[in-house]
Design an enzyme around this catalytic site. Structure first.
Site, PDB file in Angstrom:
ATOM      1  N   LYS A  15       0.834  -1.210   0.000  1.00 37.28           N
ATOM      2  CA  LYS A  15       0.000   0.000   0.000  1.00 37.28           C
ATOM      3  C   LYS A  15       0.866   1.257   0.000  1.00 37.28           C
ATOM      4  CE  LYS A  15      -2.325  -1.003   3.801  1.00 37.28           C
ATOM      5  NZ  LYS A  15      -1.780  -2.330   4.145  1.00 37.28           N
ATOM      6  N   ARG A  85      -9.685   1.063   8.547  1.00 36.68           N
ATOM      7  CA  ARG A  85      -9.422  -0.352   8.782  1.00 36.68           C
ATOM      8  C   ARG A  85     -10.598  -1.050   9.425  1.00 36.68           C
ATOM      9  NH1 ARG A  85      -3.453   0.535   9.013  1.00 36.68           N
ATOM     10  NH2 ARG A  85      -2.400  -1.461   9.113  1.00 36.68           N
ATOM     11  N   ARG A 124      11.861  -7.723   4.821  1.00 33.69           N
ATOM     12  CA  ARG A 124      12.076  -6.274   4.821  1.00 33.69           C
ATOM     13  C   ARG A 124      12.814  -5.836   6.082  1.00 33.69           C
ATOM     14  NH1 ARG A 124       6.012  -3.495   5.094  1.00 33.69           N
ATOM     15  NH2 ARG A 124       5.633  -3.840   7.293  1.00 33.69           N
ATOM     16  N   ARG A 128      10.858  -2.378  12.281  1.00 35.60           N
ATOM     17  CA  ARG A 128       9.600  -2.082  12.949  1.00 35.60           C
ATOM     18  C   ARG A 128       9.348  -3.070  14.069  1.00 35.60           C
ATOM     19  NH1 ARG A 128       4.740  -0.737   8.835  1.00 35.60           N
ATOM     20  NH2 ARG A 128       3.620  -1.690  10.566  1.00 35.60           N
ATOM     21  N   ARG A 139      -1.441  -9.328  12.991  1.00 33.94           N
ATOM     22  CA  ARG A 139      -1.873  -8.246  12.092  1.00 33.94           C
ATOM     23  C   ARG A 139      -2.694  -8.814  10.928  1.00 33.94           C
ATOM     24  NH1 ARG A 139       3.767  -5.764  10.908  1.00 33.94           N
ATOM     25  NH2 ARG A 139       2.679  -4.374   9.473  1.00 33.94           N
TER      26      ARG A 139
HETATM   27  P1  AMP Z   1       0.627   0.233   9.215  1.00 35.11           P
HETATM   28  O1  AMP Z   1       1.886   1.031   9.105  1.00 35.11           O
HETATM   29  O2  AMP Z   1      -0.467   0.766   8.336  1.00 35.11           O
HETATM   30  O3  AMP Z   1       0.859  -1.237   9.021  1.00 35.11           O
HETATM   31  O4  AMP Z   1       0.115   0.416  10.712  1.00 35.11           O
HETATM   32  C1  AMP Z   1       0.891  -0.017  11.805  1.00 35.11           C
HETATM   33  C2  AMP Z   1       0.033  -0.170  13.040  1.00 35.11           C
HETATM   34  O5  AMP Z   1      -0.557   1.095  13.379  1.00 35.11           O
HETATM   35  C3  AMP Z   1      -1.149  -1.118  12.875  1.00 35.11           C
HETATM   36  O6  AMP Z   1      -0.796  -2.469  13.100  1.00 35.11           O
HETATM   37  C4  AMP Z   1      -2.090  -0.592  13.949  1.00 35.11           C
HETATM   38  O7  AMP Z   1      -1.670  -0.994  15.240  1.00 35.11           O
HETATM   39  C5  AMP Z   1      -1.887   0.908  13.849  1.00 35.11           C
HETATM   40  N1  AMP Z   1      -2.806   1.527  12.861  1.00 35.11           N
HETATM   41  C6  AMP Z   1      -2.480   2.140  11.694  1.00 35.11           C
HETATM   42  N2  AMP Z   1      -3.568   2.581  11.053  1.00 35.11           N
HETATM   43  C7  AMP Z   1      -4.626   2.235  11.850  1.00 35.11           C
HETATM   44  C8  AMP Z   1      -6.026   2.389  11.745  1.00 35.11           C
HETATM   45  N3  AMP Z   1      -6.598   2.973  10.678  1.00 35.11           N
HETATM   46  N4  AMP Z   1      -6.794   1.911  12.755  1.00 35.11           N
HETATM   47  C9  AMP Z   1      -6.257   1.321  13.834  1.00 35.11           C
HETATM   48  N5  AMP Z   1      -4.943   1.124  13.992  1.00 35.11           N
HETATM   49  C10 AMP Z   1      -4.125   1.571  13.010  1.00 35.11           C
END
Ligand code: AMP
Length: 181
Positions: A15, A85, A124, A128, A139
């Site tokens: 994404k 989400r 990767r 993180r 996740r």
């Molecule tokens: P990402 O970088 O998009 O994979 O997000 C990393 C983490 O941030 C996710 O695993 C969630 O814990 C939190 N997170 C990011 N976006 C959201 C969202 N829209 N709703 C809830 N948690 C989020």
């Protein structure tokens, strides 16, 4: 009206990569949350326990993040990476867009099978905290349970686009371009 595009797809589906390649302003809630955590803000303090486990940050918290960030974006095209989400977040997004006199143009799903997600993330090197295999599995579970219902949500609204996210990133970018054209 300049388009607002939502990107959906499991963790590691590309994404972020594909969103940037669209060349529009991108708003990634995961990035904003990581910045808040690194900066030790009140938001970061609340978000940390969830992100570390690979769980979702509560809807009201992350909807507030989206609302604040959206206000700073101006009127150009916008790509949302990682928001919404949940169905509740998708409803909150409709409200925020209404407030700005904007409408969603498309929700694009980037499909990648679970096994490939696990494999990609193990390769990767983003350093993180939530990229260890157990957390990645969580996740993925959270994606299937809480985010996948958005596919029907956006299909009902006639906004759903779907591409195969496997293979070379250039090929995926071409599929994305054709799907959104
Ligand atoms: P990402 O970088 O998009 O994979 O997000 C990393 C983490 O941030 C996710 O695993 C969630 O814990 C939190 N997170 C990011 N976006 C959201 C969202 N829209 N709703 C809830 N948690 C989020």
């Amino acid at each position: 009206m300049e388009p607002v595009i939502v990107l959906l797809g499991p963790p590691g589906s590309g994404k972020g990569t594909q969103g940037k390649r669209l060349g529009h302003a991108t708003l990634a809630t995961g990035d904003l949350l990581r910045e808040a955590i690194a900066g030790g803000t009140e938001l970061g303090r609340r978000a940390r326990e969830y992100t570390e486990r690979g769980d979702l940050v509560p809807d009201d918290v992350v909807a507030g993040v989206l609302r604040d960030a959206f206000g700073d974006l101006g009127d150009g095209p916008v790509v949302l990476d990682g928001f919404p989400r949940t169905v509740a977040q998708a409803e909150a997004l409709e409200e925020v867009l209404d407030e700005h006199g904007r409408r969603l143009a498309a929700a694009l799903v980037i499909d990648v099978p679970d096994d490939e997600v696990v494999e990609r993330i193990s390769r990767r090197q983003d350093d993180r905290a939530d990229d260890d295999p157990g957390t990645v599995r969580n996740r993925l579970r959270v994606y299937h349970e809480r985010t996948e219902p958005l596919i029907a949500f956006y299909a009902d609204r006639g906004l759903l686009h779907r591409v195969d996210g496997t293979g070379d990133p250039d090929d995926v970018a071409e599929r994305v371009r054709r799907s959104l054209a």
